[in-house]
Write a protein that holds these residues in place. Structure first.
Motif, PDB file in Angstrom:
ATOM      1  N   PRO A   5       0.827  -1.199   0.000  1.00 42.86           N
ATOM      2  CA  PRO A   5       0.000   0.000   0.000  1.00 42.86           C
ATOM      3  C   PRO A   5       0.863   1.252   0.000  1.00 42.86           C
ATOM      4  O   PRO A   5       1.951   1.273   0.573  1.00 42.86           O
ATOM      5  CB  PRO A   5      -0.802  -0.130   1.304  1.00 42.86           C
ATOM      6  CG  PRO A   5       0.017  -1.024   2.166  1.00 42.86           C
ATOM      7  CD  PRO A   5       0.683  -1.980   1.228  1.00 42.86           C
ATOM      8  N   ASP A   6       0.367   2.251  -0.633  1.00 43.32           N
ATOM      9  CA  ASP A   6       1.075   3.520  -0.705  1.00 43.32           C
ATOM     10  C   ASP A   6       0.789   4.303   0.563  1.00 43.32           C
ATOM     11  O   ASP A   6      -0.148   5.089   0.637  1.00 43.32           O
ATOM     12  CB  ASP A   6       0.606   4.304  -1.938  1.00 43.32           C
ATOM     13  CG  ASP A   6       1.335   5.629  -2.068  1.00 43.32           C
ATOM     14  OD1 ASP A   6       2.412   5.771  -1.455  1.00 43.32           O
ATOM     15  OD2 ASP A   6       0.816   6.518  -2.780  1.00 43.32           O
ATOM     16  N   VAL A   7       1.600   4.075   1.589  1.00 42.23           N
ATOM     17  CA  VAL A   7       1.390   4.737   2.867  1.00 42.23           C
ATOM     18  C   VAL A   7       2.100   6.073   2.850  1.00 42.23           C
ATOM     19  O   VAL A   7       3.310   6.159   2.658  1.00 42.23           O
ATOM     20  CB  VAL A   7       1.934   3.869   4.027  1.00 42.23           C
ATOM     21  CG1 VAL A   7       1.702   4.568   5.353  1.00 42.23           C
ATOM     22  CG2 VAL A   7       1.256   2.519   4.016  1.00 42.23           C
ATOM     23  N   ARG A 361      -3.638  -0.469   6.212  1.00 44.98           N
ATOM     24  CA  ARG A 361      -2.919   0.748   5.831  1.00 44.98           C
ATOM     25  C   ARG A 361      -1.411   0.562   5.829  1.00 44.98           C
ATOM     26  O   ARG A 361      -0.696   1.255   5.113  1.00 44.98           O
ATOM     27  CB  ARG A 361      -3.290   1.900   6.779  1.00 44.98           C
ATOM     28  CG  ARG A 361      -4.679   2.432   6.597  1.00 44.98           C
ATOM     29  CD  ARG A 361      -4.933   3.650   7.452  1.00 44.98           C
ATOM     30  NE  ARG A 361      -4.870   3.376   8.887  1.00 44.98           N
ATOM     31  CZ  ARG A 361      -5.172   4.279   9.827  1.00 44.98           C
ATOM     32  NH1 ARG A 361      -5.545   5.498   9.470  1.00 44.98           N
ATOM     33  NH2 ARG A 361      -5.112   3.962  11.106  1.00 44.98           N
ATOM     34  N   ASP A 362      -0.940  -0.373   6.637  1.00 42.62           N
ATOM     35  CA  ASP A 362       0.495  -0.604   6.729  1.00 42.62           C
ATOM     36  C   ASP A 362       0.936  -1.880   6.035  1.00 42.62           C
ATOM     37  O   ASP A 362       2.087  -2.302   6.160  1.00 42.62           O
ATOM     38  CB  ASP A 362       0.912  -0.643   8.200  1.00 42.62           C
ATOM     39  CG  ASP A 362       0.595   0.661   8.916  1.00 42.62           C
ATOM     40  OD1 ASP A 362       0.933   1.724   8.375  1.00 42.62           O
ATOM     41  OD2 ASP A 362      -0.013   0.604  10.000  1.00 42.62           O
ATOM     42  N   TRP A 371      -7.883  -3.354   0.550  1.00 42.97           N
ATOM     43  CA  TRP A 371      -8.692  -3.225   1.771  1.00 42.97           C
ATOM     44  C   TRP A 371      -8.496  -1.884   2.456  1.00 42.97           C
ATOM     45  O   TRP A 371      -9.326  -1.479   3.269  1.00 42.97           O
ATOM     46  CB  TRP A 371      -8.362  -4.361   2.746  1.00 42.97           C
ATOM     47  CG  TRP A 371      -8.122  -5.681   2.085  1.00 42.97           C
ATOM     48  CD1 TRP A 371      -7.068  -6.517   2.280  1.00 42.97           C
ATOM     49  CD2 TRP A 371      -8.946  -6.329   1.099  1.00 42.97           C
ATOM     50  NE1 TRP A 371      -7.170  -7.639   1.486  1.00 42.97           N
ATOM     51  CE2 TRP A 371      -8.316  -7.547   0.739  1.00 42.97           C
ATOM     52  CE3 TRP A 371     -10.153  -5.995   0.472  1.00 42.97           C
ATOM     53  CZ2 TRP A 371      -8.847  -8.427  -0.197  1.00 42.97           C
ATOM     54  CZ3 TRP A 371     -10.685  -6.870  -0.473  1.00 42.97           C
ATOM     55  CH2 TRP A 371     -10.046  -8.055  -0.795  1.00 42.97           C
ATOM     56  N   MET A 372      -7.398  -1.166   2.140  1.00 46.69           N
ATOM     57  CA  MET A 372      -7.131   0.116   2.783  1.00 46.69           C
ATOM     58  C   MET A 372      -7.856   1.283   2.095  1.00 46.69           C
ATOM     59  O   MET A 372      -7.836   2.400   2.605  1.00 46.69           O
ATOM     60  CB  MET A 372      -5.625   0.399   2.768  1.00 46.69           C
ATOM     61  CG  MET A 372      -5.048   0.600   1.377  1.00 46.69           C
ATOM     62  SD  MET A 372      -3.293   1.059   1.387  1.00 46.69           S
ATOM     63  CE  MET A 372      -3.429   2.763   1.914  1.00 46.69           C
ATOM     64  N   THR A 504       8.571  -8.374   4.276  1.00 51.32           N
ATOM     65  CA  THR A 504       8.053  -7.129   3.689  1.00 51.32           C
ATOM     66  C   THR A 504       7.373  -6.197   4.676  1.00 51.32           C
ATOM     67  O   THR A 504       7.306  -4.991   4.443  1.00 51.32           O
ATOM     68  CB  THR A 504       7.032  -7.465   2.586  1.00 51.32           C
ATOM     69  OG1 THR A 504       5.936  -8.219   3.152  1.00 51.32           O
ATOM     70  CG2 THR A 504       7.680  -8.281   1.478  1.00 51.32           C
ATOM     71  N   PHE A 505       6.856  -6.717   5.783  1.00 51.71           N
ATOM     72  CA  PHE A 505       6.062  -5.883   6.684  1.00 51.71           C
ATOM     73  C   PHE A 505       6.951  -5.192   7.716  1.00 51.71           C
ATOM     74  O   PHE A 505       7.735  -5.839   8.406  1.00 51.71           O
ATOM     75  CB  PHE A 505       5.014  -6.740   7.398  1.00 51.71           C
ATOM     76  CG  PHE A 505       4.178  -5.972   8.392  1.00 51.71           C
ATOM     77  CD1 PHE A 505       3.253  -5.032   7.962  1.00 51.71           C
ATOM     78  CD2 PHE A 505       4.322  -6.189   9.758  1.00 51.71           C
ATOM     79  CE1 PHE A 505       2.493  -4.311   8.866  1.00 51.71           C
ATOM     80  CE2 PHE A 505       3.560  -5.486  10.672  1.00 51.71           C
ATOM     81  CZ  PHE A 505       2.649  -4.546  10.229  1.00 51.71           C
TER      82      PHE A 505
END
Length: 554
Positions: A5-7, A361-362, A371-372, A504-505
């Motif tokens: 996601p583009d946070v 979101r993250d 989903w974000m 990745t997280f």
């Protein structure tokens, strides 16, 4: 590789002109690593109404009343409520403090990240984010299943020869799930008013139901010793004390969901101050309303065995029928109860969608970039709530094969939600509260360690109890599948971590130093970087009350 996601990076107050941000809440949120996407449409009263509708203590008591009657009869049903309420309040007090310290919609997910050591933050946040998401999914499924049972039980009351088919209950279950979703999406702007209506209706229905049962059954009241003192154990367990513990664990379901306010904290003004109120007040309201309701139900019973073994599968409607002596009266009371419980389903859908959205979101979940997303038309995470409803509908298919396995969702809900609430509290105890927590509105002070420790031990105890057989001898039909469901879901979460997310997280992007400085400015009015923003622009400065030791009221 799965797209991330583009946070957006956190807004730094040092680089953002004060005149460009008029909302102090948005500045606070930016220091936590996020930009506001949801409208702040809730007042304290409307969000408290949503929390009351979701915890729905009197409805939770009524829906699971047959279980408590089996485990510890009338006395167990009545006296397990205060115990469950007090212990839930202890767990929730720890949550309220964390929500005040870190007012972000991720709640348990975000708190776990913030209180963990830097090396363990991603793993702690990932695991607890999933625990929370799964808990809310199972919670919505359990509520909708109970409502479906109420609908079909009303039919069996009028047509005793009718046999409920599993596929019929699944269809009703799915219809209720998607109706709750439709209200959340297409009436998203009316959700605060809807929950205020549910609060008024619930209080009115509860009062009317209790009075009706007491008046209609006045000529055949059971003895006071039966209502308040009978602890007949029908579980097969040799210990009546253990049977009461099972009843107390069952009563926790009636208080479940107190963290909902924390997941909607980005939709209310001044969340650091107001969310603790939303978390704590509904617990007291729930106990005050549920206990008289439970007493009136016990006073209306003429044959407890018939209640437990009712052909409808829903003991509450049998209690209504025995109390009123009228199918019409019982059906009306059941309809009022079901509608209030449907309000719980809608509130559950609201909360589960925000939980999934906040964690996504993250990038904690697969395909998080879907989903974000927040719908620009409906101003809510449509994709998240549609995913939630789809997963719940598919999970409901288990009902076609085993009603016992499907019913395990109630216990699994408590395990996942309650455990997610105490994981950050346990981490606090391990690392040291004074070392980790920033200054905040709601401060447990010198009682904090005792509250966090009590909450953690209580939930660990509950987790063990919920995996025990509810009846002896254990058979294929009454087998407790909670441990199976829990182990299966947890295995999936850990498998996903080690195969993909570990590489990745990284968790929320937080400017720790800026968050600390903003909090200090908010609490003490200190000028930062030589500029007193609270004087130059009063709408920007946060005005948070200081706390000095002890427990401060919310």
């Amino acid at each position: 590789m799965e797209p991330q996601p583009d946070v957006k990076p956190a807004i730094s107050a040092s680089t953002t002109p004060a005149a460009s941000i008029k909302d102090a809440d948005d500045i606070e949120l930016s220091t936590l690593g996020y930009q506001r996407q949801m409208p702040r449409q809730f007042s304290v009263f409307s969000l408290m109404s949503l929390s009351f509708a979701l915890t729905c203590t009197w409805s939770g008591t009524g829906s699971s009343i047959g279980v408590s009657l089996t485990e510890a009869s009338t006395a167990g049903t009545i006296w397990s409520l205060p115990l469950a309420g007090v212990m839930t309040a202890i767990v929730s007090a720890g949550m309220a403090e964390l929500a005040s310290a870190y007012p972000a919609a991720g709640a348990q997910y975000y708190w776990s990240f913030m209180v963990s050591s830097p090396k363990q933050r991603p793993f702690a946040a990932y695991v607890n984010g999933w625990m929370s998401v799964l808990g809310w999914w199972l919670g919505l499924a359990s509520v909708c299943n109970f409502i479906a049972s109420m609908v079909l039980a009303s039919v069996t009351l009028w047509y005793p020869g009718y046999t409920i088919q599993h596929w019929q209950q699944w269809l009703v279950f799915v219809a209720i799930v998607w109706l709750a979703v439709a209200i959340n999406v297409f009436a998203s702007g009316l959700i605060p008013a809807f929950n205020e209506m549910i609060l008024v209706l619930a209080c009115t229905s509860l009062t009317a139901t209790s009075i009706t049962l007491l008046v209609c059954s006045r000529h055949h009241y059971p003895s006071r010793s039966f209502v308040f003192g009978d602890t007949t154990n029908s579980t097969g367990w040799p210990s009546d004390g253990f049977a009461f513990i099972l009843a107390a664990a069952n009563a926790v379901y009636a208080f479940l969901g107190t963290d909902c306010g924390a997941h909607l904290c980005e939709e209310i003004h001044n969340p650091g101050k107001n969310v603790p109120k939303v978390i704590m007040y509904p617990i007291a309201m729930g106990l005050v309303t549920a206990w008289p309701f439970a007493v009136s139900c016990m006073a209306a019973i003429t044959d407890v065995t018939t209640v437990i073994e009712t052909a409808s599968g829903l003991p509450l409607i049998e209690i209504y029928y025995q109390g009123t002596g009228s199918r019409v009266g019982a059906t009306i009371l059941m309809a009022l109860f079901a509608f209030c419980f449907f309000g719980c389903a809608v509130a559950n859908g609201t909360t589960s969608s925000r939980t999934l959205w906040a964690v996504s979101r993250d990038g904690a979940l697969p395909f998080s970039h879907y989903w974000m997303k927040v719908s620009p038309r409906y101003h809510m995470p449509v994709n998240a709530i549609v995913l939630s409803a789809t997963v719940i509908s598919l999970y409901g298919l288990i009902f076609l094969g085993s009603t016992t396995a499907f019913s395990a969702m109630v216990g699994a809900t408590i395990i996942f939600l309650q455990t997610s609430c105490v994981i950050p509290q346990a981490i606090l105890l391990y690392r040291g509260r004074d070392k980790v927590l920033p200054e905040r509105y709601f401060n447990l002070g010198k009682y904090g360690a005792a509250i966090n420790a009590s909450a953690t031990m209580w939930v660990v105890f509950l987790d063990v109890i919920y995996c025990m057989p509810v009846a002896l001898p254990a058979t294929k039909e009454n087998m407790n599948y909670i441990s199976v469901v829990t182990v299966g879901l947890v295995s999936f979460v850990f498998g996903l971590w080690f195969t993909t997310k570990k590489r990745t997280f990284v968790g929320p992007r937080v400017d720790m130093e800026m968050m600390r400085r903003r909090r200090e400015q908010a609490l003490h009015g200190r000028a930062q970087e030589g500029v007193d923003e609270s004087r130059s622009d009063p709408e920007v400065g946060l005005t948070m009350a200081g706390t000095v030791g002890g427990v401060h009221g919310v």
